[in-house]
Design an enzyme around this catalytic site. Structure first.
Site, mmCIF file in Angstrom:
data_model
loop_
_atom_site.group_PDB
_atom_site.id
_atom_site.type_symbol
_atom_site.label_atom_id
_atom_site.label_comp_id
_atom_site.label_asym_id
_atom_site.label_seq_id
_atom_site.Cartn_x
_atom_site.Cartn_y
_atom_site.Cartn_z
ATOM 1 N N LYS A 256 0.833 -1.203 0.000
ATOM 2 C CA LYS A 256 0.000 0.000 0.000
ATOM 3 C C LYS A 256 0.864 1.248 0.000
ATOM 4 O O LYS A 256 0.636 2.177 -0.786
ATOM 5 C CB LYS A 256 -0.947 -0.027 1.213
ATOM 6 C CG LYS A 256 -1.862 1.155 1.298
ATOM 7 C CD LYS A 256 -1.295 2.189 2.241
ATOM 8 C CE LYS A 256 -2.088 3.472 2.150
ATOM 9 N NZ LYS A 256 -1.556 4.483 3.092
ATOM 10 N N ASP B 66 -5.812 0.143 0.546
ATOM 11 C CA ASP B 66 -5.847 0.234 2.002
ATOM 12 C C ASP B 66 -7.107 -0.468 2.487
ATOM 13 O O ASP B 66 -7.807 -1.115 1.719
ATOM 14 C CB ASP B 66 -5.806 1.703 2.433
ATOM 15 C CG ASP B 66 -7.067 2.426 2.006
ATOM 16 O OD1 ASP B 66 -7.891 1.836 1.295
ATOM 17 O OD2 ASP B 66 -7.243 3.590 2.393
#
Length: 219
Positions: free
Chosen positions: A127, A145
């Site tokens: 991420k 996320d």
DNA sequence: AAAACGGGGGC
DNA sequence: GCCCCAGTTTT
């Protein structure tokens, strides 16, 4: 057979309806052409933390640690003092100093514009690496996320159990035009409407397309 | 697969 | 007082 998920309709609707909400910190930094180093630091500081907290301490931090070399001049104790409110401060301070050391030693004090090189840095997962690529360099990437993971599964667009799995599926099915905007848009949607528990489905602009997978209560 | 890292903010 | 937060690493 089930209908394919109308991703174009959903994303275009979100692009018009989410414009009224505040932008996440890193998206605002990217819009202001902030340096990749600042983007990387802000992203590390925001791990499992509201990015409004990072925004509060960022000015004082970047005033004295604008570059990897400058940050390395700070002691771990001094860095902790500067970032204390974001939580996980000892872990994050050590991670940041370690990253700065590697940037100086191995990358000419620059943040690498390469996924694998970013993933090789301590404390940088998929991420974070994708967020630096997209927000810092404008390169292709998908940042998954917890919001992107939760909402894509809730829609019924993907059927996955971890954010990394979601990223791999999205790389196959998500049109390239949405790779960068999907993260910011779903963060805003997730923070304001599509909450982890008891989402506000009655005011959701894309409710008509949502399968509500796993949604028990809503308002 | 689960724990650990953590103070701050919302309700 | 309890739950959650733009995750990642270690056990």
């Amino acid at each position: 057979m089930t209908e394919p998920f109308p991703i174009d309709t959903v994303m275009q609707t979100l692009q018009t309806t989410m414009a009224d909400y505040p932008q996440p910190l890193v998206d605002a930094m990217a819009a202001a052409h902030t340096s990749p180093f600042h983007i990387l630091v802000a992203t590390i500081l925001s791990l499992r933390t509201k990015d409004t907290l990072t925004a509060q301490i960022a000015p004082a931090l970047f005033a004295v640690a604008d570059t990897p070399e400058a940050m390395l001049q700070l002691s771990e104790e001094r860095l902790i003092e500067l970032i204390y409110p974001v939580g996980f401060y000892r872990n994050k301070a050590r991670t940041l100093l370690h990253i700065c050391q590697l940037l100086v030693e191995q990358h000419q004090s620059d943040v690498p514009a390469d996924l694998d090189a970013l993933l090789a840095l301590p404390g940088v997962g998929r991420k974070t690496a994708n967020l630096v690529l997209t927000a810092g360099f404008g390169l292709p990437g998908i940042c998954v996320d917890i919001h992107v993971h939760r909402i894509c599964n809730r829609w019924g667009y993907v059927h996955t159990s971890t954010p990394d799995q979601t990223e791999m599926v999205l790389r196959q099915v998500l049109p390239a035009a949405y790779w960068i905007p999907i993260n910011g848009l779903l963060v805003i949607l997730g923070q304001n409407i599509c909450h982890p528990t008891s989402p506000r489905c009655s005011v959701c602009p894309v409710e008509a397309h949502c399968a509500r997978v796993g949604v028990k209560r809503s308002r």
